[in-house]
Scaffold this motif. Sequence first.
Motif, mmCIF file in Angstrom:
data_model
loop_
_atom_site.group_PDB
_atom_site.id
_atom_site.type_symbol
_atom_site.label_atom_id
_atom_site.label_comp_id
_atom_site.label_asym_id
_atom_site.label_seq_id
_atom_site.Cartn_x
_atom_site.Cartn_y
_atom_site.Cartn_z
ATOM 1 N N ARG A 1 -7.954 -15.634 5.108
ATOM 2 C CA ARG A 1 -8.439 -16.821 5.823
ATOM 3 C C ARG A 1 -7.267 -17.669 6.295
ATOM 4 O O ARG A 1 -7.298 -18.195 7.418
ATOM 5 N N ASP A 2 -6.245 -17.767 5.485
ATOM 6 C CA ASP A 2 -5.062 -18.524 5.897
ATOM 7 C C ASP A 2 -4.395 -17.876 7.112
ATOM 8 O O ASP A 2 -3.866 -18.570 7.989
ATOM 9 N N LYS A 3 -4.412 -16.531 7.159
ATOM 10 C CA LYS A 3 -3.873 -15.845 8.330
ATOM 11 C C LYS A 3 -4.658 -16.216 9.584
ATOM 12 O O LYS A 3 -4.078 -16.527 10.635
ATOM 13 N N MET A 4 -5.978 -16.179 9.466
ATOM 14 C CA MET A 4 -6.800 -16.505 10.637
ATOM 15 C C MET A 4 -6.635 -17.969 11.022
ATOM 16 O O MET A 4 -6.588 -18.307 12.218
ATOM 17 N N LYS A 5 -6.514 -18.847 10.042
ATOM 18 C CA LYS A 5 -6.279 -20.256 10.342
ATOM 19 C C LYS A 5 -4.959 -20.441 11.079
ATOM 20 O O LYS A 5 -4.840 -21.302 11.964
ATOM 21 N N ASN A 6 -3.970 -19.644 10.709
ATOM 22 C CA ASN A 6 -2.688 -19.700 11.396
ATOM 23 C C ASN A 6 -2.848 -19.309 12.856
ATOM 24 O O ASN A 6 -2.254 -19.927 13.752
ATOM 25 N N ILE A 7 -3.679 -18.283 13.100
ATOM 26 C CA ILE A 7 -3.969 -17.877 14.475
ATOM 27 C C ILE A 7 -4.645 -19.032 15.224
ATOM 28 O O ILE A 7 -4.270 -19.383 16.345
ATOM 29 N N CYS A 8 -5.640 -19.636 14.588
ATOM 30 C CA CYS A 8 -6.379 -20.740 15.219
ATOM 31 C C CYS A 8 -5.463 -21.915 15.537
ATOM 32 O O CYS A 8 -5.641 -22.604 16.550
ATOM 33 N N SER A 9 -4.487 -22.154 14.659
ATOM 34 C CA SER A 9 -3.638 -23.338 14.800
ATOM 35 C C SER A 9 -2.717 -23.265 16.005
ATOM 36 O O SER A 9 -2.083 -24.267 16.357
ATOM 37 N N GLN A 10 -2.634 -22.109 16.647
ATOM 38 C CA GLN A 10 -1.836 -22.022 17.863
ATOM 39 C C GLN A 10 -2.469 -22.827 18.999
ATOM 40 O O GLN A 10 -1.779 -23.211 19.951
ATOM 41 N N CYS A 11 -3.775 -23.103 18.870
ATOM 42 C CA CYS A 11 -4.475 -23.844 19.917
ATOM 43 C C CYS A 11 -5.278 -25.033 19.390
ATOM 44 O O CYS A 11 -5.646 -25.921 20.163
ATOM 45 N N HIS A 12 -5.597 -25.050 18.084
ATOM 46 C CA HIS A 12 -6.481 -26.070 17.522
ATOM 47 C C HIS A 12 -5.786 -26.889 16.437
ATOM 48 O O HIS A 12 -4.880 -26.401 15.758
ATOM 49 N N GLY A 13 -6.272 -28.132 16.248
ATOM 50 C CA GLY A 13 -5.777 -28.987 15.183
ATOM 51 C C GLY A 13 -6.390 -28.626 13.853
ATOM 52 O O GLY A 13 -7.415 -27.918 13.777
ATOM 53 N N GLN A 14 -5.804 -29.117 12.774
ATOM 54 C CA GLN A 14 -6.227 -28.746 11.431
ATOM 55 C C GLN A 14 -7.651 -29.180 11.124
ATOM 56 O O GLN A 14 -8.410 -28.454 10.470
ATOM 57 N N ALA A 15 -8.048 -30.381 11.558
ATOM 58 C CA ALA A 15 -9.404 -30.861 11.291
ATOM 59 C C ALA A 15 -10.438 -29.951 11.941
ATOM 60 O O ALA A 15 -11.471 -29.628 11.341
ATOM 61 N N TRP A 16 -10.173 -29.529 13.161
ATOM 62 C CA TRP A 16 -11.086 -28.623 13.881
ATOM 63 C C TRP A 16 -11.232 -27.317 13.086
ATOM 64 O O TRP A 16 -12.353 -26.833 12.876
ATOM 65 N N ILE A 17 -10.126 -26.763 12.645
ATOM 66 C CA ILE A 17 -10.138 -25.476 11.948
ATOM 67 C C ILE A 17 -10.879 -25.589 10.615
ATOM 68 O O ILE A 17 -11.754 -24.773 10.298
ATOM 69 N N ASP A 18 -10.537 -26.602 9.818
ATOM 70 C CA ASP A 18 -11.166 -26.769 8.509
ATOM 71 C C ASP A 18 -12.666 -27.025 8.632
ATOM 72 O O ASP A 18 -13.472 -26.473 7.857
ATOM 73 N N ASP A 19 -13.057 -27.857 9.595
ATOM 74 C CA ASP A 19 -14.477 -28.164 9.775
ATOM 75 C C ASP A 19 -15.253 -26.949 10.272
ATOM 76 O O ASP A 19 -16.418 -26.750 9.907
ATOM 77 N N PHE A 20 -14.600 -26.116 11.086
ATOM 78 C CA PHE A 20 -15.252 -24.885 11.528
ATOM 79 C C PHE A 20 -15.580 -23.992 10.338
ATOM 80 O O PHE A 20 -16.688 -23.446 10.229
ATOM 81 N N TYR A 21 -14.644 -23.840 9.422
ATOM 82 C CA TYR A 21 -14.888 -22.976 8.272
ATOM 83 C C TYR A 21 -15.926 -23.571 7.321
ATOM 84 O O TYR A 21 -16.671 -22.828 6.669
ATOM 85 N N THR A 22 -15.995 -24.885 7.246
ATOM 86 C CA THR A 22 -17.070 -25.517 6.468
ATOM 87 C C THR A 22 -18.424 -25.160 7.069
ATOM 88 O O THR A 22 -19.385 -24.839 6.351
ATOM 89 N N GLN A 23 -18.488 -25.184 8.383
ATOM 90 C CA GLN A 23 -19.707 -24.825 9.112
ATOM 91 C C GLN A 23 -20.080 -23.370 8.872
ATOM 92 O O GLN A 23 -21.257 -23.039 8.615
ATOM 93 N N LEU A 24 -19.102 -22.475 8.936
ATOM 94 C CA LEU A 24 -19.360 -21.051 8.718
ATOM 95 C C LEU A 24 -19.822 -20.796 7.284
ATOM 96 O O LEU A 24 -20.799 -20.065 7.051
ATOM 97 N N ASP A 25 -19.140 -21.381 6.317
ATOM 98 C CA ASP A 25 -19.502 -21.176 4.916
ATOM 99 C C ASP A 25 -20.915 -21.671 4.620
ATOM 100 O O ASP A 25 -21.657 -21.056 3.845
ATOM 101 N N THR A 26 -21.301 -22.778 5.247
ATOM 102 C CA THR A 26 -22.652 -23.313 5.058
ATOM 103 C C THR A 26 -23.696 -22.366 5.624
ATOM 104 O O THR A 26 -24.734 -22.111 5.002
ATOM 105 N N SER A 27 -23.430 -21.802 6.792
ATOM 106 C CA SER A 27 -24.361 -20.844 7.401
ATOM 107 C C SER A 27 -24.518 -19.607 6.537
ATOM 108 O O SER A 27 -25.629 -19.084 6.366
ATOM 109 N N VAL A 28 -23.416 -19.134 5.982
ATOM 110 C CA VAL A 28 -23.458 -17.966 5.105
ATOM 111 C C VAL A 28 -24.298 -18.263 3.862
ATOM 112 O O VAL A 28 -25.147 -17.459 3.458
#
Length: 461
Positions: A321-348
């Motif tokens: 997950r940290d690897k994928m977050k690193n990929i995301c961080s090339q274009c997105h801020g940390q709050a966007w990335i962390d909140d996205f994963y909160t959203q995904l985990d909730t759906s799961v």
Amino acid sequence: MYRKTTFILTAAFAAIILTTVAAGAQNYPKVRELRMDRATPPQGTACIECHKQETPGIFADWAMSRHASAGITCLDCHQAQPGDGDISTSHEKYYSMGNLPMGEKQYFVPVASAVTPKDCSRCHPDEAMQYSKSKHANTLEIIWKIDPWLNGGMNSDNERKTGCFYCHGTVLKMKDGSLDPATWPNVGVGRLNMDGSLGSCTSCHTRHRFAVMEARKPETCGQCHLGPDHPQIEIFNESKHGDIYQAFKQEYNFDSAPGAWTPGVDYRAPTCASCHMSGSGDVATTHDVTERLSWETQAPLTVRPSEFKALPAATDWKVERDKMKNICSQCHGQAWIDDFYTQLDTSVQEYNEVYFKPAKKTLDELYEKGLLDKTKFFDEHLEVQFYELWHHEGRRARMGTAMMAPDYAWWHGFYECKHRYNQYMEEARHLIETNTKAYRYPDFPNATGDTTRPQQLFGKQ
């Protein structure tokens, strides 16, 4: 003209290195000698000249490839070793035709019927090793373990070959000196080759161009990742990533060198390969698409990749997950990335707890009470309802959330989950309350498929 270029360290420089190592510099790079043989053997020239005449499309693709510019010929990929099980004896007839384009000489070189990842590994060892561990390479085994269509023999062998196995891969066999038409043609990502290797590199890098550019485009992934049960290409096209890609793809530099494809420089928004395979930031390029995943969303019950019984990944989901977050961080801020994963985990969590677990518990109760029959999986309506709850709507809900496509997360996903769940539970509760056996379809057409699992994948059963 036979040309050989040899790059070696000079004697003086080598002496310096030896002195340095002796002095205790143990971390100094190992001295390496690189030899590049740029000559084309006459046998290779004969292949090229013949295919230039007989199959000009193949020749044209090869001539435009990086292989051609590097002096890689047909023989480098296709030459077989004596005793190999996939030698094409039918190819030998071309040696005795007497009208070869080269004319003056004929060459008898054993040719492999199918080029495999093992063959490619002679020049691409890291990529082949990474691929061998991936879900792509092992997807034939995965569907045998989780999909009742195969285990229950609920479709014909030809339906499997032209449908399921077209992407997942066949078990190649030889017949009368050529590949058995019951298993060929096929470039499935999990194809079981006769040399024991899994998959086909040409699933993504089609022959004989083998372009990196092609594998970077989402349309290539969309050959297999589409439809009601895994609509990743439709999900991607709906997402903001896909919208940007469609609007600006003419500006993307798909020809950037391998390992150098850079967000913000070569492309504006990611494609499938950008997130799951390409190097970016501090993350290295990989041919193992299992990496960077923190959930297994194709499974009936969503689990971590290491807990996926069909193919447990040797990964730590937190690291990936940290690897994928690193990929995301090339274009997105940390709050966007962390909140996205909160959203995904909730759906799961909601899918697992609200939909799948209650439905599975009810299915087990029906089997235990003898109200459903396990002989064939799809011969009773409730079995189909349960299957599509996780295999269709449930996957779309999870995958739609994971790739930020709201229509698939809701209307094609959780909205449909609710309706499927209601219909399933209503019928199941009625059977339990009345102690009535489920209605079995008197016929299921073309349920003739061989239920014998491939021994090469599963060993002795």
